[in-house]
Every structure is written in C-alpha cells, then in structure tokens.
Design an enzyme around this catalytic site. Structure first.
Site: not given
Length: 253
Positions: A84, A234
């Site tokens: 990320s 995620h």
C-alpha cells in the site's frame, strides 16, 4: 534514523508497511524470509511505529529516509517489498534510485492517483479522547462507531501503547496525517520508469489494482508481472500469508 527490526543475514530485503501500519505487522513474514538467506530489514516509516515524528510527510521524504538508512547500514542491491503506502514508497525509491534496488515487490497498490478514502478511519481515530484515559476496550468501542470491520479495528489497535502507566496513546502521528492525508493518494510521477523486474501482487477482493491498470503500470514498470491472491482484500499479506510468502519467495529466488 528509522526504527527497524533486522532478522537473518544474506541478501538485503527491506519491507515497507502501509499507512497506519508498522514493522510489527510483518514480523512473522520477516522471520520466514530471514530463514531463506535474506538479511531482512522491517522498517517503521516516518510518523509511524517507533520511528521519528515530523511535521513533514511525503513519498519523496520517505524515500530519502530509506536511502539514508541504506547508507547507514551499508546496504546495496536491495530487494524491496512494499504494501500500500509502503508499495508506493518502494516504487518511487526504485524509479529514483534504480542502482540501489535489485528486485521490487509491490503489494496491492498501483502508481496511479487514489482519491482520499480514509475519512471514516481518521474520524474514528480522532474521536478517541485520550485525556479521559480510556482502556483498550473503550478505545475499540469508540472506533467501532466509525469502523465496522473488525479486522481493520484490530489492525489499528496494534498502534496502541502505554505512554505512561494508565495512559494509552497511538504510536502514529495522527495530527500530521490529518493535515497531510492527501499525500497518501498522490500518483508516481509519470516520467519515472524502473527497468528491472517488478512483481505486483493484488488481492482478488481488492479494487486497488484493476485489470485495466495493467497497461499503465507496464509503461512505468516494463518488466512487471502480476499475481492475484484469491479471496483476499487489501491486507492480502495478513489474510493469506502462506500464498503471499510463496509468491514473494519464488520471485525473489
């Protein structure tokens, strides 16, 4: 200097956590990589974990922190895994300093712009009133009003620590994130290219890297390859650490 956990010896491997994360999130995977002949450096990026806090916060600055860290530890030809925010930092590092980076693994983020989407999380974190000396359970109860997902709350609660007896606090620099939140979504400058092998690993249930993003990614990372971890979102490295480790290790070797 950045705080780090260092495991093992051999080829240097730097691991960069995501927004509101820290090195502790990668401890188990770090030990596994170390057992395969890597000197693993799991970093706390600025304003996160046990690293220094600063009023300044951007990807360019985080890259400079890592370059300085690498010089201090005499690291060359490093492999980098970034998730990320850490993945975008890793992409900028590799494109700015290609001579420093050997192989790159980017976990569930692309070089494109991402619109602000952490509003609920920041609202929940800002709703915690530490002046009332809340317990850990009371902090979670406050967060649950804003963040319904249990896993996300547990991830955030890992940042709680005892600042002094009876007084909890967050390790990250929330005040700066409130001011600089738009920095998280900025795109990689479009003129930057990394010519070496790069692996993008995405979560099958995540929308951070879409099929239609592949073409644009290949412009900046022409030797990019792509893997998808099915039924993972995620936080793919936490949801399916076994497959994430297998894909990463196979690529690094």
């Amino acid at each position: 200097m950045l705080y780090s956990k260092i495991e093992g010896s051999g080829k240097p491997l730097l691991i960069l956590h995501g927004f509101l994360g820290m090195s502790d999130n990668w401890k188990t995977l770090g030990v596994q990589f170390a057992s395969e002949g890597f000197e693993v450096h799991i970093l706390d990026l600025r304003n996160h974990g046990r690293s220094f806090q600063s009023e300044e916060f951007s990807y360019e600055l985080m890259v400079q922190d890592i370059v300085q860290y690498s010089e201090e530890h005499q690291l060359e030809k490093i492999n980098v895994i970034g998730h990320s925010m850490g993945g975008k930092t890793a992409m900028l590092l590799a494109t700015r300093y290609p001579e420093l980076v050997d192989k790159l693994i980017v976990a569930d983020i692309g070089p494109k712009y991402y619109a602000p989407h952490h509003q609920d999380i920041l609202a929940g974190l800002n709703a915690v009133d530490f002046s009332q000396k809340p317990s850990r359970n009371e902090v979670e109860a406050t967060l649950s009003n804003y963040i319904p997902d249990f896993g996300t709350r547990q991830f955030l609660l890992k940042n709680l620590y005892w600042q002094e007896p009876g007084q909890l606090a967050f390790r990250f620099n929330l005040a700066v994130f409130n001011k600089k939140i738009t920095e998280i979504g900025v795109s990689l400058p479009s003129d930057l290219v990394f010519e070496k092998p790069t692996l993008f690993i995405r979560g099958g249930n995540s929308n951070y890297i879409l099929d239609e993003d592949f073409e644009a990614i290949k412009v900046q990372f022409p030797k990019a390859s792509f893997e998808t971890i099915p039924n993972a979102g995620h936080w793919l490295h936490a949801e399916n650490p076994v497959l994430f480790y297998q894909l990463s290790l196979s690529y690094l070797n």
